[in-house]
Design a protein around this motif. Structure first.
Motif, PDB file in Angstrom:
ATOM      1  N   LYS A 478       0.849  -1.340  -0.044  1.00 15.95           N
ATOM      2  CA  LYS A 478      -0.006   0.089   0.197  1.00 15.95           C
ATOM      3  C   LYS A 478       0.961   1.212   0.099  1.00 15.95           C
ATOM      4  O   LYS A 478       1.912   1.429   0.823  1.00 15.95           O
ATOM      5  CB  LYS A 478      -0.946  -0.041   1.119  1.00 15.95           C
ATOM      6  CG  LYS A 478      -1.881   0.916   1.232  1.00 15.95           C
ATOM      7  CD  LYS A 478      -2.644   0.656   2.683  1.00 15.95           C
ATOM      8  CE  LYS A 478      -3.427   2.170   2.905  1.00 15.95           C
ATOM      9  NZ  LYS A 478      -3.968   1.845   4.285  1.00 15.95           N
ATOM     10  N   ILE A 479       0.449   2.272  -0.800  1.00 15.71           N
ATOM     11  CA  ILE A 479       1.369   3.517  -0.721  1.00 15.71           C
ATOM     12  C   ILE A 479       0.069   4.625  -0.449  1.00 15.71           C
ATOM     13  O   ILE A 479      -0.942   4.342  -1.012  1.00 15.71           O
ATOM     14  CB  ILE A 479       2.009   3.875  -1.819  1.00 15.71           C
ATOM     15  CG1 ILE A 479       1.225   3.766  -2.892  1.00 15.71           C
ATOM     16  CG2 ILE A 479       2.938   2.978  -2.041  1.00 15.71           C
ATOM     17  CD1 ILE A 479       1.918   4.677  -4.232  1.00 15.71           C
ATOM     18  N   SER A 480       0.406   5.596   0.106  1.00 10.60           N
ATOM     19  CA  SER A 480      -0.342   6.794   0.489  1.00 10.60           C
ATOM     20  C   SER A 480       0.165   7.940   0.202  1.00 10.60           C
ATOM     21  O   SER A 480       1.349   8.298   0.561  1.00 10.60           O
ATOM     22  CB  SER A 480      -0.931   6.737   1.763  1.00 10.60           C
ATOM     23  OG  SER A 480      -0.165   6.447   2.646  1.00 10.60           O
ATOM     24  N   SER A 481      -0.453   9.097  -0.572  1.00  8.06           N
ATOM     25  CA  SER A 481       0.248  10.204  -0.729  1.00  8.06           C
ATOM     26  C   SER A 481      -0.602  11.102  -0.831  1.00  8.06           C
ATOM     27  O   SER A 481      -1.977  10.993  -0.915  1.00  8.06           O
ATOM     28  CB  SER A 481       0.904  10.166  -2.233  1.00  8.06           C
ATOM     29  OG  SER A 481      -0.247  10.315  -3.207  1.00  8.06           O
ATOM     30  N   LYS A 482      -0.216  12.284  -0.436  1.00  5.05           N
ATOM     31  CA  LYS A 482      -1.289  13.627  -0.440  1.00  5.05           C
ATOM     32  C   LYS A 482      -1.972  13.614  -1.680  1.00  5.05           C
ATOM     33  O   LYS A 482      -3.242  14.045  -1.590  1.00  5.05           O
ATOM     34  CB  LYS A 482      -0.542  14.804  -0.094  1.00  5.05           C
ATOM     35  CG  LYS A 482      -0.125  15.007   1.423  1.00  5.05           C
ATOM     36  CD  LYS A 482      -1.148  16.231   1.691  1.00  5.05           C
ATOM     37  CE  LYS A 482      -1.584  15.918   3.261  1.00  5.05           C
ATOM     38  NZ  LYS A 482      -1.103  15.939   4.134  1.00  5.05           N
ATOM     39  N   LYS A 483      -1.297  13.524  -2.867  1.00  6.41           N
ATOM     40  CA  LYS A 483      -1.857  13.813  -4.042  1.00  6.41           C
ATOM     41  C   LYS A 483      -2.893  12.693  -4.600  1.00  6.41           C
ATOM     42  O   LYS A 483      -4.042  13.250  -4.883  1.00  6.41           O
ATOM     43  CB  LYS A 483      -0.880  13.738  -5.083  1.00  6.41           C
ATOM     44  CG  LYS A 483      -1.072  14.674  -6.202  1.00  6.41           C
ATOM     45  CD  LYS A 483      -0.003  14.928  -7.000  1.00  6.41           C
ATOM     46  CE  LYS A 483      -0.284  15.047  -8.654  1.00  6.41           C
ATOM     47  NZ  LYS A 483       0.940  15.041  -9.488  1.00  6.41           N
TER      48      LYS A 483
END
Ligand code: ATP
Ligand code: MG
Length: 870
Positions: A478-483
């Motif tokens: 899983k990755i999370s980014s603001k964008k």
């Protein structure tokens, strides 16, 4: 021994130990989200250590271009101040991928330094890892035992995790290391303080030259260590430092790696190296930085405002600033060093020689524009200083200067100190911190560790032949980014999805589960050699078999653009000449962009010729010839050109359409006829000597023409359907010009008549001849009028308001003697009264203008003006 020979001896030695000698990989990285530049010799081999790629040669040696200016390894601020850290340097390395380990690595290092290169062993010290309890890492007894066969035990030093446990970055392969240090001080110095106590103490003459890393672990995202599938050796020796030792110098800058550059800087700037520390630092900074910047440009990385390009721009600006401040160079000059550099390094690194001219142009242009910034900044800073009460200058204003204009803060401090002033540093740091937090918040990406479902690192790409196939997910995270919010990265056992690369965008599409559920793939990228699919969600059961389907329409349009890019490249070389080289390309489904080296703007005839060339090949319906997995030599014989800054494998893929042959991993149409049509949309400059063409193909061309046709028809209606619309427009333009001229004459006349009237209206108040009036004139006439009146009437304070096209203007004229005697200032008057018309302005103390968007405020401004003279 000349530096060229030093490098060669190293490579020859390891060749004799059955190592394959390979050329340096690019210094600028393309497919690695965790790293912008190669910062150590091991970077190009990362996948081998992680077991993600099968090893062909188990023993390799090379000299790798490295750059340490960002991230975990950042030496930028040291460079120039000390004598042995560089931004760009060569790291000599020998590698074992699951082959030999500590014994041979240590024995050979010793043999090379002491037996072959004849370094006095009484100058050497070695370090071994002392272990660390918290992480459960043991003392490296093994390394100690091998070392003590060569060197007396009192020259073996235990080192802590900081010095003796090597890590590439926050994540990735790592392991204990053993370093070799050299004491190059004079005998006399050595008797005063022992070399042993100076190891790892930042002493400029007791320096580390070689680090032998024994890779055993992988640092995971959660900070824990896992054992690697096999044990490896990764060594790195600083080439410039080795030259310093072998050439019996006390500084890397005194070796023949740097002296030609330094002599050149001395000659250009009329200075002498070795006389004054400040000047010496500046010269070292420049000699060092020009290398980093030149090699980055040679690898295809131009200075820019973002990412790696921004880092390069900052390095160059640091050099310009040192030249500006300490060598008094207000004109571009660093570019002149490129030819010296290319003469000296070009034999081993041909990319520098081949691109000499381009690198020179780019650096020169950058110097020009930054020197302009510096000049402007100096004027702005002067303004700030003048408006400062006391001696402490606002950190906020200095930050603005730094942030918006790129004016270096240390230059601000220096100038202030020369004027006996200081900068409010706390305020500045505060602003800087605020800005950093803003950009950090925008960039945060959290990445979890991979979850392995199937232990299979060979992910086959089948997307050249099919766009749909059954796949299994081998790993995900899983990755999370603001964008983007949360996304999942999936890796398959095989995939039809093309990963972004070679300028071509990644495929989109979906995965379909057996129950018909669909998961959208929004992008595909390569990370090292893994093809990573970005999915909106994770399937309930990720272990099942999925049907992977590529978005065919997007792929087709992209293929049209990619094949057209090849034809465009060929056309440019044909029409403009063979100096044209690809400098970058972006192939999307909607359009294509191609950057190339060329010295001047393309004429419309040239653009037409290029378009015609491409379209002729489209019309000829040339079939695609694709050659997969052919040796590089074969591809080159067919006419393919290797691009600088690209990393090629042992075998390559070549794409041929008639005489156009390119090394390319992208996807293409089966026949040029599929492209339908090619149209150039724009041609522009993106840097000195680099042009950019944007173009479209296929459906996009149809849309383009139909859109343009619509505009044309609308224009005809507006022009009342003339026979010849082009003539109708030129007629209108001519009429407009002549009307403007007439109007100007009329206004001038009017102003003349007005003058008499106005003189009558002047009031004398406290010895000032005061007039404030609204007039219906254009700004030019008002200016003439103001100066006219100023000539006629002494002690004049004049404020004129006017309204034109819904906007308001104020013009203020004050006779020079009033400016001096009464401290009146027209600039200040219009700035203050400008607020009433919701605008602003400025000018000189005797004449100034303001513009605003509120004509309602004019009357009030005229009334208010009286207070200046009361
Ligand atoms: P140092 O402590 O001197 O900064 P390091 O521990 O950062 O060195 P390594 O990462 O082990 O160095 O790199 C291997 C070798 O590369 C070093 O032994 C040194 O000879 C050389 N080296 C490292 N950084 C630089 C640099 N900035 N400029 C020139 N050579 C360098
Ligand atoms: Mg270091």
């Amino acid at each position: 021994m000349k530096s060229q020979q030093v490098r060669q001896q190293f490579l020859d030695f390891f060749a004799s130990k059955k190592h394959t000698i390979v050329p340096s990989s690019p210094m600028v990285l393309k497919n690695d989200p965790t790293l912008m530049f190669t910062n150590a010799g091991m970077v190009p081999f990362k996948e081998f250590f992680l077991g993600q790629k099968t090893v062909k040669d188990k023993r390799v040696a090379d000299s790798q271009k490295c750059l340490r200016v960002s991230g975990k390894h950042n030496d930028l601020e040291e460079v120039g101040k000390d004598t042995y850290h560089h931004t760009m340097f060569e790291m000599l390395g020998n590698w074992s991928f699951g082959d030999y380990f500590k014994k041979d690595a240590i024995d050979w290092a010793w043999e090379l330094l002491v037996d072959v290169l004849k370094i006095d062993k009484d100058c050497l010290y070695v370090t071994v890892f002392e272990g660390e309890k918290e992480e459960g890492l043991a003392y490296d007894q093994e390394a100690y035992n091998y070392w003590k066969k060569h060197i007396s035990e009192d020259r073996i030093i235990n080192g802590n995790k900081k010095d003796n446990f090597w890590e590439m970055g926050a994540q990735g392969p790592c392991g204990p290391c053993s370093e070799i240090h050299v004491d190059i001080r004079s005998d006399e110095e050595k008797t005063k303080i022992s070399g042993k106590s100076l190891v790892n103490m930042d002493h400029p003459q007791v320096v580390e030259i070689w680090n032998l890393v024994f890779m055993e672990f992988n640092r995971k995202a959660d900070g824990s260590l896992e054992k690697l599938p096999a044990k490896h050796v990764d060594t790195g020796m600083g080439f410039e430092r080795l030259c310093m030792v072998l050439q019996h110098k006390q500084s890397n800058y005194d070796t023949d790696v740097f002296t030609p550059l330094i002599r050149e800087v001395e000659a250009i700037t009329n200075t002498n190296y070795g006389k004054n520390e400040e000047i010496d630092i500046a010269i070292r900074v420049i000699a060092d930085h020009v290398r980093a910047v030149a090699f980055a440009i040679a690898d295809g990385q131009l200075p820019s405002n973002t990412g790696a390009g921004y880092v390069i721009r900052r390095i160059l600006r640091r050099a310009i600033r040192y030249g500006f401040t300490f060598l008094n160079k207000k004109e571009p000059f660093i570019y002149k060093l490129v030819s010296t550099l290319s003469k000296q390094m070009g034999d081993y690194f041909p990319e520098i020689k081949a691109q000499n001219q381009l690198i020179t142009n780019v650096i020169k242009e950058e110097e020009h524009s930054f020197l302009r910034t510096l000049e402007q900044g100096l004027i702005l800073l002067d303004g700030i200083i003048k408006s400062t009460n006391g001696t402490k200058v606002s950190g906020k204003k200095a930050f603005e200067l730094y942030d918006t204009y790129g004016f270096p803060i240390d230059l601000t401090s220096l100038i202030l100190s020369e004027k006996g002033m200081t900068l409010n540093e706390d305020e500045f740091t505060d602003e800087l911190e605020k800005q950093k937090n803003r950009s950090r918040a925008a960039a945060i990406v959290e990445t979890d560790d991979w979850i392995l479902l199937i232990d299979d690192n060979e992910e086959e790409f089948v997307g050249y032949d099919i766009l749909e196939t059954n796949v299994k997910i081998t790993r995900y995270r899983k990755i999370s980014s603001k964008k983007y919010g949360d996304l999942y990265q999936l890796v398959f056992n095989l995939t039809p999805f093309y990963p972004e690369g070679g300028g071509q965008v990644g495929d989109k599409g979906y995965l379909e589960a057996s129950n018909g559920n669909v998961i959208y793939i929004v992008d595909t990228k390569k990370e090292n050699n893994l093809i990573i699919h970005f999915a909106k969600s994770l399937p309930k059961d990720p272990t099942q078999t999925f049907k992977a389907v590529v978005d065919k329409k997007q792929r087709y349009r992209t293929a049209c653009n990619h094949s057209a890019t090849h034809l465009l490249h060929q056309a440019l070389r044909e029409v403009l000449g063979t100096h044209v080289e690809q400098k970058g390309s972006a192939v999307h489904s909607k359009n294509l962009r191609f950057d190339f080296s060329h010295f001047s703007k393309l004429s419309s005839d040239e653009i037409q010729a290029v378009e015609d060339f491409v379209n002729a090949r489209i019309e000829s319906k040339i079939p695609l010839k694709e050659f997969r997995n052919i040796p590089m030599e074969v591809a080159q014989k067919k006419g393919a050109m290797a691009l600088f800054g690209e990393k090629y494998g042992d075998t390559v893929r070549a794409i041929q359409f008639g005489n156009s042959v390119e090394l390319c991993g992208g996807t293409h149409v089966q026949n040029t006829g599929d492209i339908w049509h090619f149209k150039i949309i724009s041609e522009s400059a993106i840097a000195a000597g680099i042009r950019r063409i944007e173009a479209i193909t296929n459906d996009a061309v149809k849309e383009y023409y139909s859109e343009n046709n619509k505009i044309y028809n609308n224009l005809k209606v507006l022009l009342k359907n003339p026979q010849n619309p082009q003539k109708a427009i030129t007629d209108l333009q001519e009429e407009n010009t002549s009307l403007k001229k007439q109007l100007e004459i009329l206004l001038k006349d009017k102003a003349k008549n007005l003058k008499g009237e106005l003189i009558q209206k002047v009031e004398n108040i406290n010895g000032v001849n005061y007039l404030a009036k609204k007039l219906d004139l254009d700004q030019n006439s008002i200016k003439d009028l103001a100066f006219d009146l100023g000539n006629k009437i002494e002690n004049l304070f004049l404020l004129v308001g006017t309204e034109r096209e819904g906007k308001a203007f104020l013009t203020c004229f004050i006779s020079k003697n009033l400016v001096e005697d009464k401290k009146l200032n027209a600039g200040q008057v219009v700035r203050e009264l400008g607020k009433l018309i919701q605008g602003g302005g400025g000018g000189q103390p005797f004449f100034a203008t303001a513009g605003g968007k509120n004509p309602e405020g004019i009357e009030k401004a005229l009334e208010e003006s009286k207070r200046y003279i009361l």
